[in-house]
Scaffold this motif. Structure first.
Motif, short mmCIF file in Angstrom:
data_model
loop_
_atom_site.label_atom_id
_atom_site.label_comp_id
_atom_site.label_asym_id
_atom_site.label_seq_id
_atom_site.Cartn_x
_atom_site.Cartn_y
_atom_site.Cartn_z
N ASN A 98 0.81 -1.14 -0.12
CA ASN A 98 -0.04 0.03 -0.07
C ASN A 98 0.71 1.41 -0.08
O ASN A 98 1.40 1.52 1.16
N GLY A 100 -0.48 4.19 -1.54
CA GLY A 100 -1.35 5.56 -1.50
C GLY A 100 -2.71 5.26 -1.86
O GLY A 100 -3.10 4.12 -1.91
N SER A 101 -3.33 6.25 -2.48
CA SER A 101 -4.88 6.38 -2.92
C SER A 101 -4.99 5.24 -3.64
O SER A 101 -6.05 4.14 -3.57
N TRP A 102 -4.23 4.97 -4.80
CA TRP A 102 -4.63 3.93 -5.74
C TRP A 102 -4.36 2.55 -5.43
O TRP A 102 -5.27 1.53 -5.69
N THR A 104 -4.91 1.51 -2.39
CA THR A 104 -5.72 1.60 -1.24
C THR A 104 -7.11 1.04 -2.03
O THR A 104 -7.62 0.09 -1.73
N LYS A 105 -7.44 1.59 -3.14
CA LYS A 105 -8.46 1.23 -3.97
C LYS A 105 -8.37 -0.09 -4.52
O LYS A 105 -9.37 -0.94 -4.54
N GLU A 123 1.28 4.12 4.87
CA GLU A 123 0.32 5.08 5.43
C GLU A 123 0.72 5.71 6.77
O GLU A 123 0.41 6.85 6.95
N GLU A 151 2.13 6.31 -7.79
CA GLU A 151 0.85 6.65 -7.14
C GLU A 151 0.69 8.27 -8.12
O GLU A 151 1.43 9.03 -7.44
N ILE A 153 -1.65 10.28 -7.35
CA ILE A 153 -2.12 11.49 -6.64
C ILE A 153 -0.88 11.83 -5.41
O ILE A 153 -0.76 12.94 -5.28
N HIS A 331 -5.09 16.83 -6.38
CA HIS A 331 -6.16 16.02 -6.08
C HIS A 331 -6.93 16.59 -4.87
O HIS A 331 -6.44 16.86 -3.81
N SER A 333 -8.35 15.12 -2.59
CA SER A 333 -8.21 14.23 -1.33
C SER A 333 -6.96 14.77 -0.61
O SER A 333 -6.92 14.42 0.43
#
Ligand code: PMP
Length: 366
Positions: A98, A100-102, A104-105, A123, A151, A153, A331, A333
């Motif tokens: 993990n 970052g944002s992508w 995580t998705k 994180e 990543e 973002i 972004h 977020s």
């Protein structure tokens, strides 16, 4: 005509030469009297376009023969589901890193199908780094190991990949979401089991998704998988199991030819490194702007930067827009600013941004 200086994260700037060629061929492609959008995907002309695009991509990334190259739809987001549906086999676990944002998705979607082992996560550091591969806690029975190579973002990028080949294929296949850095640098495809990427950054327009998958990993989709989500169905049909995104495929082919004309991905990488190095140097040398990412993990494609007080962001962005420097807002977020420097963003765009940042600093540094 006034082409904007476009730092969009995606859909993103396309090479002007590509757009000009598409424009020239719009009404009458190669004497057919129609645009590529209007022709059958089974026509000889389109088959030629499709095959040429695949050939060029294979050459650019030196994709070995034991890999399928698929031209799909559904975006990288659909791959978050297709990867587990196709690669889990009879295993119940997959490893994910993990960053970052992508990531995580991707993890969240995979958790619908299996038990996800988050082998490492940045994180706790606010996703400002790539966790040291020496510390990854991989599961002994994972079906695959998933990373996001860049990543988009957070602006965090892998600059080397975990060793999976060279005689020490020690773990499960490595799967990478390369949506925002495919074609930006040479990669050793043989180290990956599967690579996927939404097209709308370095490849072409939105609506097309590239999947590069080792052939032995295809054909074991979990029972009940819809046929359109089964790599084997697409591989068998040459990505024409149903009507493919023909125009996006054609434009991707023009982009591949453009990358070849620049000297291939090694030449493009050199350009990208120069562009990013300049911008990071300007950020690090400034007393106003700062980079939220540790130096060794900074992305050459997406460069986030912040101002000390959030209230300056609006002034910076307004001044940028006035100067034709567009899509620099970070972004939603994470806020701040982000300059995306994909292949089609010229060095002159980076120079213009740096000149404006210096001007802004002079005006606002108290
Ligand atoms: N992964 C990464 C790294 C991305 O940047 C994006 C889109 N910005 C996605 C996945 C999702 O892609 P799509 O919108 O094509 O589904």
């Amino acid at each position: 005509m006034n082409r904007a200086i476009n730092f969009s994260a995606g859909p993103a700037a396309l090479p002007t030469e590509v757009l000009e060629q598409a424009q020239a061929e719009m009404l009458d492609y190669a004497g057919t009297g129609m645009s590529v959008m209007e022709m059958s995907h089974r026509s000889a002309e389109f088959i030629d376009i499709a095959e040429r695009a695949e050939r060029d991509l294979r050459e650019l990334l030196q994709i070995p023969d034991d890999y399928h190259v698929l031209f799909l739809q559904g975006g990288a987001t659909l791959q978050f589901a297709m990867v587990p549906l196709n690669l889990l086999g009879d295993r119940g676990t997959a490893d994910y890193v993990n960053t970052g944002s992508w990531s995580t998705k991707a993890i969240k979607e995979a958790a619908r199908f299996c038990s996800v082992n988050v082998a490492a996560s940045a994180e706790e550091h606010g996703f400002d780094r790539i966790p040291d591969p020496e510390t990854w806690a991989c599961s002994p029975d994972a079906a695959y190991l998933h990373i996001c190579s860049n990543e988009t973002i957070g602006g965090v990028q892998f600059h080397s990949f975990p060793d999976r080949e060279a005689g020490r294929d020690v773990g499960p296949p490595l799967v990478a979401d390369m949506s925002s850095d495919i074609l930006s640098r040479p990669i050793d495809v043989s180290r990956f089991g599967l690579i996927y990427a939404g097209a709308q950054k370095n490849v072409g327009p939105a609506g097309l998704t590239i999947v590069i998958v080792r052939k032995d990993l295809v054909g074991a989709a979990r029972p009940g998988t819809p046929s359109m989500l089964d790599y084997a169905v697409h591989a068998e049909a040459g990505s024409m199991s149903n009507t493919p995104p023909t125009y996006a495929w054609y434009l991707a082919g023009l982009v591949f030819a453009w990358v070849r004309s620049l000297g291939g991905v090694a030449a493009v990488e050199e350009r990208n490194r120069r562009k990013a190095a300049k911008l990071y140097e300007a950020i690090d040398g400034s007393n106003l702007f700062r980079s939220p990412v540790v130096e060794e993990a900074r992305s050459t494609m997406n460069v986030p930067f912040t101002l000390p007080a959030g209230e300056l962001d609006a002034a910076f962005l307004a001044g940028a827009t006035e100067r034709g420097l567009l899509n620099l807002k970070g972004h939603r977020s994470v806020g701040g600013m982000r300059a995306s420097l994909y292949n089609a963003v010229p060095e002159s765009a980076v120079d213009a941004l740096i000149a404006y940042m210096r001007e802004f600093e002079t005006d606002h540094l108290r």
